[in-house]
Design a protein around this motif. Structure first.
Motif, mmCIF file in Angstrom:
data_model
loop_
_atom_site.group_PDB
_atom_site.id
_atom_site.type_symbol
_atom_site.label_atom_id
_atom_site.label_comp_id
_atom_site.label_asym_id
_atom_site.label_seq_id
_atom_site.Cartn_x
_atom_site.Cartn_y
_atom_site.Cartn_z
ATOM 1 N N SER A 26 -26.643 -30.865 36.370
ATOM 2 C CA SER A 26 -28.041 -30.444 36.417
ATOM 3 C C SER A 26 -28.412 -30.128 37.854
ATOM 4 O O SER A 26 -28.095 -30.887 38.768
ATOM 5 N N GLY A 27 -29.041 -28.975 38.072
ATOM 6 C CA GLY A 27 -29.552 -28.653 39.391
ATOM 7 C C GLY A 27 -28.546 -28.119 40.376
ATOM 8 O O GLY A 27 -28.705 -28.315 41.582
ATOM 9 N N ASP A 28 -27.504 -27.420 39.917
ATOM 10 C CA ASP A 28 -26.551 -26.855 40.868
ATOM 11 C C ASP A 28 -27.143 -25.695 41.656
ATOM 12 O O ASP A 28 -26.652 -25.361 42.734
ATOM 13 N N LEU A 29 -28.183 -25.060 41.151
ATOM 14 C CA LEU A 29 -28.877 -24.013 41.904
ATOM 15 C C LEU A 29 -30.239 -24.493 42.380
ATOM 16 O O LEU A 29 -30.568 -24.397 43.564
ATOM 17 N N VAL A 30 -31.054 -25.014 41.479
ATOM 18 C CA VAL A 30 -32.357 -25.572 41.847
ATOM 19 C C VAL A 30 -32.525 -26.902 41.118
ATOM 20 O O VAL A 30 -32.096 -27.044 39.969
ATOM 21 N N ASP A 85 -30.876 -19.387 54.042
ATOM 22 C CA ASP A 85 -29.524 -19.426 53.489
ATOM 23 C C ASP A 85 -29.413 -18.397 52.366
ATOM 24 O O ASP A 85 -30.200 -18.421 51.424
ATOM 25 N N PRO A 86 -28.443 -17.486 52.400
ATOM 26 C CA PRO A 86 -28.316 -16.501 51.325
ATOM 27 C C PRO A 86 -28.017 -17.127 49.976
ATOM 28 O O PRO A 86 -28.325 -16.533 48.940
ATOM 29 N N GLN A 87 -27.458 -18.350 49.956
ATOM 30 C CA GLN A 87 -27.225 -19.049 48.693
ATOM 31 C C GLN A 87 -28.432 -19.877 48.268
ATOM 32 O O GLN A 87 -28.372 -20.590 47.263
ATOM 33 N N LEU A 88 -29.517 -19.784 49.057
ATOM 34 C CA LEU A 88 -30.756 -20.512 48.766
ATOM 35 C C LEU A 88 -30.451 -21.992 48.554
ATOM 36 O O LEU A 88 -29.870 -22.620 49.431
ATOM 37 N N MET A 89 -30.796 -22.577 47.403
ATOM 38 C CA MET A 89 -30.580 -24.008 47.197
ATOM 39 C C MET A 89 -29.303 -24.298 46.421
ATOM 40 O O MET A 89 -29.116 -25.394 45.893
ATOM 41 N N ASN A 90 -28.406 -23.320 46.352
ATOM 42 C CA ASN A 90 -27.180 -23.526 45.597
ATOM 43 C C ASN A 90 -26.387 -24.682 46.167
ATOM 44 O O ASN A 90 -26.429 -24.963 47.366
ATOM 45 N N ILE A 91 -25.636 -25.369 45.302
ATOM 46 C CA ILE A 91 -24.911 -26.567 45.706
ATOM 47 C C ILE A 91 -23.892 -26.276 46.794
ATOM 48 O O ILE A 91 -23.616 -27.115 47.650
#
Length: 397
Positions: A53-57, A129-135
């Protein structure tokens, strides 16, 4: 997001006294669910396939509202709870992500007090970060240092002044000591107690360019900077630049923990001789740099790529992270995402691709008899590499 009439009625009946003229108010129930599959290689137990759960947000739900007082001034509040969408368990207690009340006016800005939670100022680094909140991203090589939490917060944010916005936070210790905290006062990176923390952020928008600078400090319960990846000073600067459908990203982060101690890293002074690999000392400084891009291929599809590098002193080596990700909009509220990443370590580094909470800095557990068997960790051996892949779906309501 949608207005919830039952909650509106309840809040009005609770908070508005009889005989007082009722100002216009609203309450909104909202949330995000992020569920996906994750693959990690390069662990002592070979590899791992899991649902996450939450690997991106981060998955969350909350309630927020406003009450207009007149003259452009409004009272605001927000209550937010984090949870795992795979099993429904709360992340760290009810409304641990945010529990604030404040006052806002477009002329003079916004003031908030309360539990700022997952909105501690260092979390804003994800916008560079170009991956934003990604893990797999800007938090990976600093072992989760950017995923910080805070309590007892006072926050002020200015309105936009010629493209410039300033935000400051100060987190009280609720202790008789100025720097040291109450052991039960509030969570830091690992949801554990912390001492005084504070920070300031400057953002500036100039045409297609956006600049960001953040300084924050988090102390341990004794008021010390004892772990460069948890209780430390952080200075971060980064930005973005739009070139048509492509946004370029870049940044630098410097971490400092001059009072690094065995207690700060291992919880025991006795762990130091056996936990550290030969020639290593406790790191007091770590530096990270990154560069990347986000390409909006179509209105629905985007691709992200980035390279990150970090180096820690006292013989703790360096690591590199390569990432490639993508998102695809199914609707205005729902989208798919995926990311693949590779981390490589020098011979005295053992950084992994996990979220930083389950593998914070410490010695490789193969070499640390006080930390348990190797199958309790997800980071690679010293000098090892690791490949990770995630794919999931996110919906907002």
């Amino acid at each position: 997001m949608k207005k919830h009439p039952i909650l509106v009625s309840l809040m009005a009946s609770l908070f508005l006294l009889p005989g007082v003229v009722r100002a216009q108010s609203s309450v909104t129930l909202y949330g995000i669910l992020d569920t996906g599959l994750q693959y990690l290689s390069g662990m002592p137990q070979k590899h791992l396939v899991s649902m996450e759960s939450g690997d991106l947000v981060p998955s969350r739900w909350g309630v927020k509202g406003t009450e207009e007082l007149g003259g452009g001034t409004s009272v605001i509040f927000q209550l937010e709870s984090g949870f795992s969408s795979t099993n429904g368990v709360l992340a760290c207690g009810i409304f641990c992500r945010e529990a604030v009340i404040g006052v806002t006016n477009p002329a003079w800005g916004t003031f908030k007090v309360g539990r700022i939670g997952g909105y501690e100022i260092q979390n804003d680094s994800f916008s560079a970060d170009p991956q934003l909140m990604n893990i797999f991203g800007v938090s990976t090589l600093v072992r989760g240092r950017n995923w910080t939490y805070a309590s007892n917060t006072l926050e002020y944010k200015t309105p936009i002044l010629g493209g410039l916005t300033i935000k400051g936070q100060y987190d009280l210790t609720n202790s008789t000591s100025f720097n040291a905290g109450n052991p039960g006062s509030g969570p830091g990176q690992l949801y554990g107690p912390q001492g005084r923390s504070d920070g300031i952020e400057l953002t500036y928008q100039l045409g297609p360019a956006h600049f960001l600078a953040i300084y924050d400090e988090i102390r341990d319960v004794n008021g010390q900077f004892d772990n460069v990846y948890q209780n430390s000073r952080s200075l971060m600067a980064g930005g973005t630049y739009d070139i048509g459908p492509v946004t370029m990203y870049g940044g630098y982060q410097h971490l400092s923990a001059p009072q690094a101690s065995a207690e700060g890293y291992f919880g025991s002074t006795g762990a130091t001789p056996t936990a550290l690999k030969g020639g290593m000392g406790l790191p007091t400084v770590a530096d990270q740099e990154w560069i990347g891009a986000r390409w909006n291929v179509t209105p629905a599809a985007a691709l992200m790529a980035a390279v990150y590098h970090t180096n820690a002193n006292k013989g703790n080596g360096n690591a590199n992270l390569w990432t490639l990700g993508g998102t695809y909009l199914l609707s205005k509220r729902t989208y798919l995402y995926s990311e693949v990443a590779l981390v490589t370590n020098s011979k005295t580094s053992n950084i992994g691709l996990d979220d930083g909470y389950s593998d914070p800095y410490g010695a490789n557990r193969d070499d640390d008899p006080l930390s348990g068997p190797a199958n309790t960790r997800t980071n690679p051996n010293f000098g090892g590499s690791q490949v990770g892949f995630v794919a999931g779906i996110v919906t907002h309501f």
